[in-house]
Design a protein around this motif. Structure first.
Motif, PDB file in Angstrom:
ATOM      1  N   SER A  37       0.822  -1.207   0.000  1.00 15.13           N
ATOM      2  CA  SER A  37       0.000   0.000   0.000  1.00 15.13           C
ATOM      3  C   SER A  37       0.859   1.260   0.000  1.00 15.13           C
ATOM      4  CB  SER A  37      -0.913  -0.010   1.230  1.00 15.13           C
ATOM      5  OG  SER A  37      -1.657   1.179   1.324  1.00 15.13           O
ATOM      6  N   GLY A  38       1.870   1.293   0.867  1.00 13.93           N
ATOM      7  CA  GLY A  38       2.747   2.460   0.937  1.00 13.93           C
ATOM      8  C   GLY A  38       3.528   2.683  -0.345  1.00 13.93           C
ATOM      9  N   LEU A  39       3.992   1.598  -0.961  1.00  8.88           N
ATOM     10  CA  LEU A  39       4.746   1.701  -2.209  1.00  8.88           C
ATOM     11  C   LEU A  39       3.880   2.270  -3.319  1.00  8.88           C
ATOM     12  CD1 LEU A  39       7.409   1.021  -3.680  1.00  8.88           C
ATOM     13  CD2 LEU A  39       6.442  -1.227  -4.179  1.00  8.88           C
ATOM     14  N   TYR A  40       2.638   1.806  -3.401  1.00  9.48           N
ATOM     15  CA  TYR A  40       1.736   2.298  -4.450  1.00  9.48           C
ATOM     16  C   TYR A  40       1.388   3.765  -4.222  1.00  9.48           C
ATOM     17  CZ  TYR A  40      -1.575   1.537  -8.245  1.00  9.48           C
ATOM     18  OH  TYR A  40      -2.220   1.585  -9.475  1.00  9.48           O
ATOM     19  N   LEU A  41       1.211   4.144  -2.952  1.00  6.13           N
ATOM     20  CA  LEU A  41       0.903   5.536  -2.631  1.00  6.13           C
ATOM     21  C   LEU A  41       2.064   6.453  -2.985  1.00  6.13           C
ATOM     22  CD1 LEU A  41      -0.944   7.648  -1.268  1.00  6.13           C
ATOM     23  CD2 LEU A  41       0.136   7.041   0.900  1.00  6.13           C
ATOM     24  N   LEU A  42       3.277   6.075  -2.603  1.00  3.56           N
ATOM     25  CA  LEU A  42       4.451   6.911  -2.850  1.00  3.56           C
ATOM     26  C   LEU A  42       4.705   7.102  -4.343  1.00  3.56           C
ATOM     27  CD1 LEU A  42       6.969   8.404  -1.872  1.00  3.56           C
ATOM     28  CD2 LEU A  42       8.161   6.204  -1.801  1.00  3.56           C
ATOM     29  N   THR A  43       4.719   6.009  -5.098  1.00  3.86           N
ATOM     30  CA  THR A  43       4.989   6.124  -6.536  1.00  3.86           C
ATOM     31  C   THR A  43       3.853   6.853  -7.252  1.00  3.86           C
ATOM     32  OG1 THR A  43       4.015   3.929  -6.920  1.00  3.86           O
ATOM     33  CG2 THR A  43       6.403   4.053  -6.590  1.00  3.86           C
ATOM     34  N   GLY A  44       2.622   6.706  -6.749  1.00 10.09           N
ATOM     35  CA  GLY A  44       1.492   7.409  -7.354  1.00 10.09           C
ATOM     36  C   GLY A  44       1.609   8.905  -7.190  1.00 10.09           C
ATOM     37  N   ILE A  45       2.018   9.340  -5.995  1.00  7.90           N
ATOM     38  CA  ILE A  45       2.197  10.773  -5.747  1.00  7.90           C
ATOM     39  C   ILE A  45       3.300  11.335  -6.642  1.00  7.90           C
ATOM     40  CG2 ILE A  45       2.966  12.461  -4.035  1.00  7.90           C
ATOM     41  CD1 ILE A  45       1.558  10.763  -1.912  1.00  7.90           C
ATOM     42  N   ILE A  46       4.402  10.598  -6.763  1.00 10.85           N
ATOM     43  CA  ILE A  46       5.504  11.052  -7.619  1.00 10.85           C
ATOM     44  C   ILE A  46       5.043  11.162  -9.067  1.00 10.85           C
ATOM     45  CG2 ILE A  46       7.764  10.412  -8.551  1.00 10.85           C
ATOM     46  CD1 ILE A  46       8.386   9.102  -5.877  1.00 10.85           C
ATOM     47  N   TYR A  47       4.301  10.157  -9.537  1.00 12.68           N
ATOM     48  CA  TYR A  47       3.820  10.185 -10.926  1.00 12.68           C
ATOM     49  C   TYR A  47       2.895  11.381 -11.164  1.00 12.68           C
ATOM     50  CZ  TYR A  47       0.810   9.157 -14.892  1.00 12.68           C
ATOM     51  OH  TYR A  47       0.082   9.271 -16.064  1.00 12.68           O
ATOM     52  N   MET A  48       1.914  11.578 -10.281  1.00 11.82           N
ATOM     53  CA  MET A  48       0.949  12.662 -10.501  1.00 11.82           C
ATOM     54  C   MET A  48       1.603  14.038 -10.403  1.00 11.82           C
ATOM     55  SD  MET A  48      -2.569  11.316  -8.695  1.00 11.82           S
ATOM     56  CE  MET A  48      -1.787  11.010  -7.099  1.00 11.82           C
ATOM     57  N   ALA A  49       2.671  14.161  -9.617  1.00 15.31           N
ATOM     58  CA  ALA A  49       3.350  15.450  -9.459  1.00 15.31           C
ATOM     59  C   ALA A  49       4.244  15.781 -10.642  1.00 15.31           C
ATOM     60  CB  ALA A  49       4.170  15.447  -8.169  1.00 15.31           C
ATOM     61  N   THR A  50       4.677  14.785 -11.394  1.00 18.04           N
ATOM     62  CA  THR A  50       5.659  15.026 -12.459  1.00 18.04           C
ATOM     63  C   THR A  50       5.147  14.709 -13.857  1.00 18.04           C
ATOM     64  OG1 THR A  50       6.559  12.788 -12.195  1.00 18.04           O
ATOM     65  CG2 THR A  50       7.572  14.548 -10.899  1.00 18.04           C
ATOM     66  N   VAL A  51       3.989  14.089 -13.986  1.00 18.50           N
ATOM     67  CA  VAL A  51       3.509  13.657 -15.293  1.00 18.50           C
ATOM     68  C   VAL A  51       3.306  14.839 -16.240  1.00 18.50           C
ATOM     69  CG1 VAL A  51       1.087  13.738 -14.547  1.00 18.50           C
ATOM     70  CG2 VAL A  51       1.737  12.313 -16.490  1.00 18.50           C
ATOM     71  N   THR A  52       3.586  14.617 -17.491  1.00 18.27           N
ATOM     72  CA  THR A  52       3.311  15.592 -18.538  1.00 18.27           C
ATOM     73  C   THR A  52       2.794  14.858 -19.762  1.00 18.27           C
ATOM     74  OG1 THR A  52       4.233  17.364 -19.931  1.00 18.27           O
ATOM     75  CG2 THR A  52       5.666  15.494 -19.451  1.00 18.27           C
ATOM     76  N   THR A  53       1.945  15.519 -20.521  1.00 18.78           N
ATOM     77  CA  THR A  53       1.438  14.945 -21.776  1.00 18.78           C
ATOM     78  C   THR A  53       1.965  15.704 -22.985  1.00 18.78           C
ATOM     79  OG1 THR A  53      -0.565  16.301 -21.586  1.00 18.78           O
ATOM     80  CG2 THR A  53      -0.660  14.046 -20.709  1.00 18.78           C
TER      81      THR A  53
END
Length: 426
Positions: free
Chosen positions: A390-406
């Protein structure tokens, strides 16, 4: 290069396929000569797509079959292997390990494997999967989880593997016969279908992959981290879920099959739902593509993280645990509308190469079973492993949403090439 067919010429003034950047001309005499040659009910392109789907499905049938079969393979009644069950296993699991399951499935398998041994075995599939990544299909997982328990009970666990091998042997010659490098000179294509596909015959050569620019694209690396976490969760919901539900919760093998089949079905349906909602939000200008990617991942992340934490609190209530596990599967399916699309968002001209690099995240597929088995053995239950996931998915999800670009990267666009000279192979 497509092979020349008997009785036809690939060169000449009146019977030639011409390819250029503006239009593609397919000689009508040749098309009329081929009319009706497919001779089947389905157009050839549908047959190829169906074979591709079946091939990906068999990949997951083999994967899912091992996950179910290992429950029937392990001897949980042997005195030496009391460590096969976690110290904190539910009463139902301990009772079943001594007397067999209540639906007739035996608990005395042939192998005296510890939890660490099982983790290593379950991870071996991903050693090959990591180096030869293919796109998996929920259909394969659904078939495997739905039938493997019954096959193991009726025919023996060996037939879980024999069955997958036989299906692959049936599928392989069909794939080799129907699939060609190009539809231009396919012996089974009809005139109508060739004319329909003619617009795609124009092939533009590209320069080599700009590896330096690609590897310096830091925006892509959070997607690999997200894939790492998603694969780690997949280890729980697909690879080790049968062992968790059977050895920790105490569910019978038939119940495990029903739960995981239902979860895979819900995941399959929800993947289309997430994709459709994502498209509607973008096409009707309700949300930008960037914010839609974030939203889809956020919804899935909340479902995964919250459900995993609730599984820890649910204890031995097997149907509550089962429902929460299904919600985890549904949440993970949202990734098909988030980081999985990063290669096409960042550099569509090199999406194939970047999709392969995204597969680096699948390293967790063979790391997670080993780590999970070690943690369960040391702590006596699955709670620590669930919270770590759970913690791993939360951490990587936050990083992805903060840095994602299209935004498409500038190195995606290759230099203009003189297309007047077309490679003779095309």
């Amino acid at each position: 290069m497509c092979e020349e067919e008997p009785g036809e010429s690939v060169k000449g003034d009146t019977d030639t396929t011409v390819v250029n950047t503006d239009t593609t001309m397919v000689n009508t005499d040749t098309m009329h000569a081929r009319r009706g040659r497919c001779g089947g009910v389905l157009p050839l392109r549908y047959v190829v797509v169906l074979l591709g789907l079946l091939g990906c499905s068999m990949d997951y049938i083999v994967r899912g079959g091992l996950n179910i079969a290992i429950v029937a393979m392990v001897n949980t009644t042997h005195d030496f292997n009391t460590s096969n069950l976690p110290d904190g296993a539910c009463p139902a699991a301990r009772n079943a390990s001594h007397s067999g399951t209540d639906d007739g499935y035996p608990a005395d398998g042939e192998f005296n494997w510890t939890l660490e041994d099982q983790g290593l075995i379950l991870g071996t599939f991903f050693w090959g999967y990591f180096f030869t990544k293919t796109a998996g299909m929920s259909l394969g997982s659904l078939v495997a989880t739905g039938t493997s328990g019954w096959v193991a009970h009726q025919l023996g666990w060996q037939w879980v593997f024999w069955g997958g091998g036989i299906l692959a042997l049936v599928w392989t010659p069909l794939w080799l016969y129907f699939v060609r490098n190009s539809p231009i000179n396919h012996p089974l294509i009809s005139a109508e279908e060739e004319e329909l596909l003619a617009v795609n015959f124009s092939i533009k050569p590209r320069r080599t992959v700009p590896w330096g620019r690609l590897l310096r694209c830091w925006r892509f690396y959070p997607s690999i981290l997200a894939e790492f976490a998603s694969s780690w969760v997949g280890n729980l919901t697909i690879t080790q879920a049968p062992s968790f539900l059977n050895m920790q919760i105490g569910m019978s093998l038939s119940e495990v099959s029903w739960v995981l089949s239902g979860g895979q079905t819900c995941s399959w349906v929800s993947s289309f739902t997430f994709g459709r909602v994502s498209d509607l939000l973008i096409h009707h200008n309700f949300s930008s593509k960037l914010n839609t990617r974030r939203l889809m991942h956020l919804v899935g992340m909340i479902m995964v993280v919250a459900s995993l934490c609730c599984i820890v609190l649910a204890g031995c209530h097997k149907w509550v645990v089962s429902t929460l596990l299904v919600l985890v599967m549904i949440g993970v399916s949202s990734t098909l509308s988030s980081f999985t699309l990063s290669p096409m968002d960042l550099a569509p001209n090199y999406a194939g190469t970047m999709s392969g690099l995204l597969g680096i995240g699948n390293i967790s597929g063979f790391v997670a079973p080993i780590v999970t088995a070690e943690m369960v053995t040391k702590t006596g239950d699955w709670a620590t492993s669930l919270l770590l996931t759970s913690g791993l998915y939360l951490l990587t999800g936050i990083i992805y949403m903060a840095t994602v670009t299209t935004q498409v990267q500038d190195w995606n666009y290759y230099e203009d090439i003189d297309y007047s000279v077309i490679n003779e192979h095309f």
